[in-house]
Design an enzyme around this catalytic site. Structure first.
Site, PDB file in Angstrom:
ATOM      1  CB  SER A   1       2.798  -7.700   1.437  1.00 44.06           C
ATOM      2  OG  SER A   1       1.674  -7.728   2.253  1.00 44.06           O
TER       3      SER A   1
ATOM      4  CB  THR B   1       0.499  -3.528   6.474  1.00 43.21           C
ATOM      5  OG1 THR B   1      -0.767  -3.529   5.794  1.00 43.21           O
ATOM      6  CG2 THR B   1       1.099  -2.137   6.455  1.00 43.21           C
ATOM      7  CG  ASP B   2      -2.357  -7.422   3.604  1.00 40.63           C
ATOM      8  OD1 ASP B   2      -2.661  -6.482   4.357  1.00 40.63           O
ATOM      9  OD2 ASP B   2      -3.004  -7.690   2.571  1.00 40.63           O
TER      10      ASP B   2
ATOM     11  CB  THR C   1      -0.920  -0.020   1.234  1.00 41.80           C
ATOM     12  OG1 THR C   1      -1.800  -1.136   1.109  1.00 41.80           O
ATOM     13  CG2 THR C   1      -1.747   1.247   1.352  1.00 41.80           C
TER      14      THR C   1
HETATM   15  N1  ASP Z   1      -3.109  -3.882   2.689  1.00 38.62           N
HETATM   16  C1  ASP Z   1      -1.776  -4.105   2.350  1.00 38.62           C
HETATM   17  C2  ASP Z   1      -0.829  -2.997   2.781  1.00 38.62           C
HETATM   18  O1  ASP Z   1      -1.139  -2.353   3.746  1.00 38.62           O
HETATM   19  C3  ASP Z   1      -1.532  -4.525   0.980  1.00 38.62           C
HETATM   20  C4  ASP Z   1      -0.283  -5.336   0.994  1.00 38.62           C
HETATM   21  O2  ASP Z   1       0.014  -5.935   2.017  1.00 38.62           O
HETATM   22  O3  ASP Z   1       0.420  -5.329  -0.010  1.00 38.62           O
HETATM   23  O4  ASP Z   1       0.183  -2.744   2.215  1.00 38.62           O
END
Ligand code: ASP
Length: 350
Positions: free
Chosen positions: A61, A93-94, A15
């Protein structure tokens, strides 16, 4: 005259790197902007630091691979050998907690601070948190106070240990916690305060070429369970090619009594780990004596998941198997299994 600190910024996507795809109105955001753009955005805030960006991947991710994490580990070692003062890794973050955990278990932050960060709001969202998180991560990575403490995670002005952090909100900008411990520090007015960092936790002691690039990764399944579930799929996992399984048990690491024969069937074909789906606190060892309780499962040969979430336990078991531990398969009592147990449970307790 003092030299400006040199920090390398490795980026994987997520993200923090995401915008609407050009011409893709209405289709959601995707990773589009790499390291150069991130560094460009931050230039006014980072005048005191030489920030060297390096884009490794531009991926969401959930689609990162363990090979990507090993590539980051190699880049960190190279950067450390070149004398950088710190390394920042930005990613989605995932799976941020999984990357931070693996890098920490591999001991990559022994020679140089490594700080992982990301964002909950994409680059075009109102109040995007990416720039603030990245500036804080660079501040921590450039700080001598961050040296020698293992991988750190900077997020929402808090600093967490990479070993303990996990994502607990799918939307909040303060999405990460280290409960039942706490953050090891905070960044206030651009200054990192890290009063609670400990020395580095134990690492996976395997020869570097045991995890050399190119080899196949053993598949480890992660299986949840709940009220009334007999876990009948466990016995079939080996036929699907799984080398081991992590069960996210209930409470202190428990399954239904009806699941115990299926746990035993899985144990006959490879290692089984039990973790807790509760998310905070350890798998117990000596409290509950009923069938499917932790005493029963551990006596059957199940590996103790300690403080690890199921996701982290899955990665740790994968690394251990790839490093050649636990190759004797079967009852959990063979010599290879003892080496696996000692290594896995030692790291699960950290
Ligand atoms: N929701 C995720 C982020 O916060 C998307 C990911 O992990 O790529 O980055």
């Amino acid at each position: 005259m003092t030299r400006r600190p040199r920090v390398e910024l490795l980026t994987l996507g997520g993200t923090i790197s995401s915008t609407r795809a050009p011409g893709g109105a209405g289709t959601g955001v995707v990773p589009t902007s790499g390291a150069a753009l991130l560094a460009g955005d931050l230039a006014p805030w980072l005048g005191g630091v030489d920030l060297v960006p390096r884009e490794l991947r531009l991926a969401p991710s959930p689609s990162l691979l363990l090979d990507d994490v090993l590539a980051v580990a190699r880049e960190v070692r190279r950067a450390a050998a070149e004398g950088v003062d710190g390394v920042v890794l930005s990613q989605g973050t995932d799976t941020l907690e999984e990357t931070a955990f693996v890098l920490d278990v591999l001991g990559v932050a022994r020679d140089v601070p490594v700080v992982v960060t990301g964002a909950m709001r994409d680059r075009e969202a109102p109040g995007t948190d990416g720039p603030a998180n990245l500036v804080a991560a660079v501040d921590v990575a450039a700080s001598p106070a961050a040296r020698g403490h293992g991988v750190l995670v900077a997020f929402a002005d808090a600093v967490h240990s990479g070993r303990h952090v996990r994502k607990v909100s799918s939307t909040h900008t303060s999405a990460f916690t280290s409960a039942p411990w706490g953050p090891v520090g905070h960044v206030h007015e651009r200054v990192p305060h890290l009063p609670l960092v400990a020395g580095p936790a134990p690492v996976l002691g395997v020869p570097p070429d045991a995890l050399a690039p190119g080899g196949a990764w053993p598949a480890v399944a992660l299986v949840g369970t709940g009220l009334g579930d007999d876990l009948r799929l466990l016995g079939s996992l080996a036929d699907l090619g799984y080398a081991g399984v992590v069960v996210e048990g209930m409470g202190g690491g428990h399954v239904a009594a009806a699941a115990v024969p299926h746990v035993r069937a899985a144990l006959a074909r490879g290692p089984v780990v039990v973790c807790s789906r509760a998310g905070v606190g350890p798998v117990l060892r000596r409290t509950y004596g009923y069938p499917g309780g932790e005493i029963d499962l551990l006596a059957a040969g199940v590996l103790w998941g300690g403080m690890l979430t199921g996701a982290k336990a899955r990665l740790l078991l994968t690394l251990c198997l790839r490093a050649g531990l636990g190759t004797s398969r079967g009852s959990g009592q063979g010599p290879g299994d003892e080496a696996l147990r000692a290594t896995f449970e030692g790291l699960a307790a950290a």
